[in-house]
Design an enzyme around this catalytic site. Sequence first.
Site, PDB file in Angstrom:
ATOM      1  N   HIS A 158       4.070  68.599  48.007  1.00 15.64           N
ATOM      2  CA  HIS A 158       4.687  69.643  48.511  1.00 15.64           C
ATOM      3  C   HIS A 158       4.881  70.711  47.709  1.00 15.64           C
ATOM      4  CE1 HIS A 158       6.810  67.047  51.832  1.00 15.64           C
ATOM      5  NE2 HIS A 158       6.042  66.275  51.022  1.00 15.64           N
ATOM      6  N   ASP A 178       6.616  78.796  45.107  1.00 20.67           N
ATOM      7  CA  ASP A 178       7.144  77.888  45.863  1.00 20.67           C
ATOM      8  C   ASP A 178       5.698  77.457  46.846  1.00 20.67           C
ATOM      9  OD1 ASP A 178       8.884  76.213  47.465  1.00 20.67           O
ATOM     10  OD2 ASP A 178      10.416  77.864  47.606  1.00 20.67           O
TER      11      ASP A 178
HETATM   12  P1  ADP Z   1      12.778  72.959  48.444  1.00 27.33           P
HETATM   13  O1  ADP Z   1      12.045  71.640  48.830  1.00 27.33           O
HETATM   14  O2  ADP Z   1      12.170  73.144  47.052  1.00 27.33           O
HETATM   15  O3  ADP Z   1      14.269  72.607  48.151  1.00 27.33           O
HETATM   16  P2  ADP Z   1      12.673  74.265  50.991  1.00 27.33           P
HETATM   17  O4  ADP Z   1      12.909  75.699  51.311  1.00 27.33           O
HETATM   18  O5  ADP Z   1      11.175  73.956  51.116  1.00 27.33           O
HETATM   19  O6  ADP Z   1      12.901  74.352  49.259  1.00 27.33           O
HETATM   20  O7  ADP Z   1      13.600  73.306  51.501  1.00 27.33           O
HETATM   21  C1  ADP Z   1      14.969  73.295  51.219  1.00 27.33           C
HETATM   22  C2  ADP Z   1      15.536  72.300  52.456  1.00 27.33           C
HETATM   23  O8  ADP Z   1      16.917  71.930  52.025  1.00 27.33           O
HETATM   24  C3  ADP Z   1      15.996  73.114  53.572  1.00 27.33           C
HETATM   25  O9  ADP Z   1      15.714  72.420  54.689  1.00 27.33           O
HETATM   26  C4  ADP Z   1      17.035  73.804  53.459  1.00 27.33           C
HETATM   27  O10 ADP Z   1      17.805  74.122  54.657  1.00 27.33           O
HETATM   28  C5  ADP Z   1      18.019  72.795  52.636  1.00 27.33           C
HETATM   29  N1  ADP Z   1      18.806  73.246  51.694  1.00 27.33           N
HETATM   30  C6  ADP Z   1      18.676  73.953  50.487  1.00 27.33           C
HETATM   31  N2  ADP Z   1      19.610  74.406  49.930  1.00 27.33           N
HETATM   32  C7  ADP Z   1      20.694  74.085  50.578  1.00 27.33           C
HETATM   33  C8  ADP Z   1      21.916  74.282  50.690  1.00 27.33           C
HETATM   34  N3  ADP Z   1      22.689  75.071  49.624  1.00 27.33           N
HETATM   35  N4  ADP Z   1      22.718  73.957  51.595  1.00 27.33           N
HETATM   36  C9  ADP Z   1      22.303  73.129  52.601  1.00 27.33           C
HETATM   37  N5  ADP Z   1      21.127  73.016  52.763  1.00 27.33           N
HETATM   38  C10 ADP Z   1      20.147  73.283  51.854  1.00 27.33           C
HETATM   39  O1  F6P Z   2      10.189  69.816  48.040  1.00 32.61           O
HETATM   40  C1  F6P Z   2       9.995  69.691  46.720  1.00 32.61           C
HETATM   41  C2  F6P Z   2      10.899  68.774  45.951  1.00 32.61           C
HETATM   42  O2  F6P Z   2      10.635  68.531  44.831  1.00 32.61           O
HETATM   43  C3  F6P Z   2      11.097  67.244  46.691  1.00 32.61           C
HETATM   44  O3  F6P Z   2       9.761  66.620  46.257  1.00 32.61           O
HETATM   45  C4  F6P Z   2      12.252  66.973  46.382  1.00 32.61           C
HETATM   46  O4  F6P Z   2      12.788  65.810  46.982  1.00 32.61           O
HETATM   47  C5  F6P Z   2      13.137  68.052  46.574  1.00 32.61           C
HETATM   48  O5  F6P Z   2      12.370  69.149  46.255  1.00 32.61           O
HETATM   49  C6  F6P Z   2      14.568  68.129  45.685  1.00 32.61           C
HETATM   50  O6  F6P Z   2      14.196  67.780  44.574  1.00 32.61           O
HETATM   51  P1  F6P Z   2      15.021  66.461  43.843  1.00 32.61           P
HETATM   52  O7  F6P Z   2      14.422  64.953  44.746  1.00 32.61           O
HETATM   53  O8  F6P Z   2      14.494  66.071  42.694  1.00 32.61           O
HETATM   54  O9  F6P Z   2      16.485  66.609  44.179  1.00 32.61           O
END
Ligand code: ADP
Ligand code: F6P
Length: 463
Positions: free
Chosen positions: A158, A366
Amino acid sequence: MTSRLVVVSNRIGDPRKVAAGGLAVALGDALSESGGLWFGWSGKVVAGGARGEGDLHLQPSGKVMLATLDLGSDDHAAYYAGYSNRVLWPVFHYRLDLAQFDDGYFEGYQRVNRLFARKLSTLLKPDDVIWVHDYHLIPLAAELRALGCRQRIGFFLHIPMPPPLVMAAIPAHDMLMRSLFAYDLIGLQSEADVAHFARYVETEAGAERVGGDQYRAFGQQVCARAFPIGIDVDEFQDLAQTPESIETRETLRSQYPLRQLLIGVDRLDYSKGLPQRLRAFHRLLADYPENRNSATLIQVATPTREGVESYEDIRRELEGLSGQINGEYGELDWMPVRYIHRTLARRRLPGLYRAGRVALVTPLRDGMNLVAKEFVAAQDPADPGVLVLSRFAGAAEQMRAALLVNPYDIGATAGAVQRALRMPLSERVERHQALLTGVREHDVHRWRREFLQALQAAERAPG
Ligand code: ADP
Ligand code: F6P
């Protein structure tokens, strides 16, 4: 009879509950459609638990059986906080300066992967199809194979695949990359990631490329391809119609009737470029004074990986920066930055996105970034907001109609935000249409379907 899908990931989300983090959200969406088994860490750390051991819990959730494993505190510290989040996460996001190489971390990482393999193997049926996710579990297929598992096993990363010379900074990089060849299929987020993988295996492992996406090395042959992850657009648009979502939008509109809202939603991670984003917002207020008393940044940042020093640092830096901007530009009736250190309920997200004139999705690096796609899906097509997107997010390969920025260039990012705030309706509609078409085309269903079809089709051949 179709094979059962077995998904393995460190982080498990109950498909029926709120989750932050792209992996849990996307897998929850994918599994709730097909059903199957979801295996991973329970999220529980057992103080003093024996190394390499943990209790397994089975719990049904709709069509999905959740199988979760507790981790002992030593295992958790070395495998999760240590190797996963102090080595692999920073290096794969090009942050060698934040990596802490420690032999004990690597031992713990291998130990927990072995534990996962041992516990999972007791639950497997011969015709299962196994789909392993993310950097925590790179060696899992090799461990399963060592236990005699012959099932098809696919892996999806991912996060970004770094360029070969960055990868080579990890002391055990050759073992990690070798263990990827125990899979039948390797999925990456973007073409840039595939190019990095290809260059690494060709230059560092002497791999031979056989056909378009087949690589032969270490006595094995593996297929590696890009499968850009997406969202469930219909599900997200349905969420936009829930009372919570509508209430969120209405509340923001009534609280800020004269303001232009800029929205940021992220885990509080240094890869997300949050300090740079706040600096760009500060520059916007400094260089384009017409935005004072008007543009308001709402930044929601979920606490994550607390206890890992670099995450404590980023939290302090962000609190300092938002205080500084509010102190410098705030008025009695206007705070330029509203910083919320919390996970927002998923049902409220579409309402927040829709209240935004601009979304700031400006990571320094990212894998994909699902927030960019959610923002687009949540907009009113007749009066949409504008997406300002980092060129270093995997999503930028597909979302060319966004305003693409280099988040390190504070002045240029501020200029792009200014352009977004002033963009005429016709251009906003045109860009949004192009973006929404792409987000629909490359949705989470296609991601799952294409990966699993490729996994079924993968020829497992000795190299
Ligand atoms: P990552 O996997 O690195 O966290 P992504 O943008 O691909 O980044 O995915 C983040 C997911 O988590 C999205 O579905 C987003 O809506 C959710 N998310 C991230 N931050 C928040 C937050 N502060 N409150 C609610 N949902 C969140
Ligand atoms: O999508 C990337 C990622 O590292 C996932 O593998 C992971 O579940 C998510 O971000 C949130 O991080 P964590 O599982 O360390 O809370």
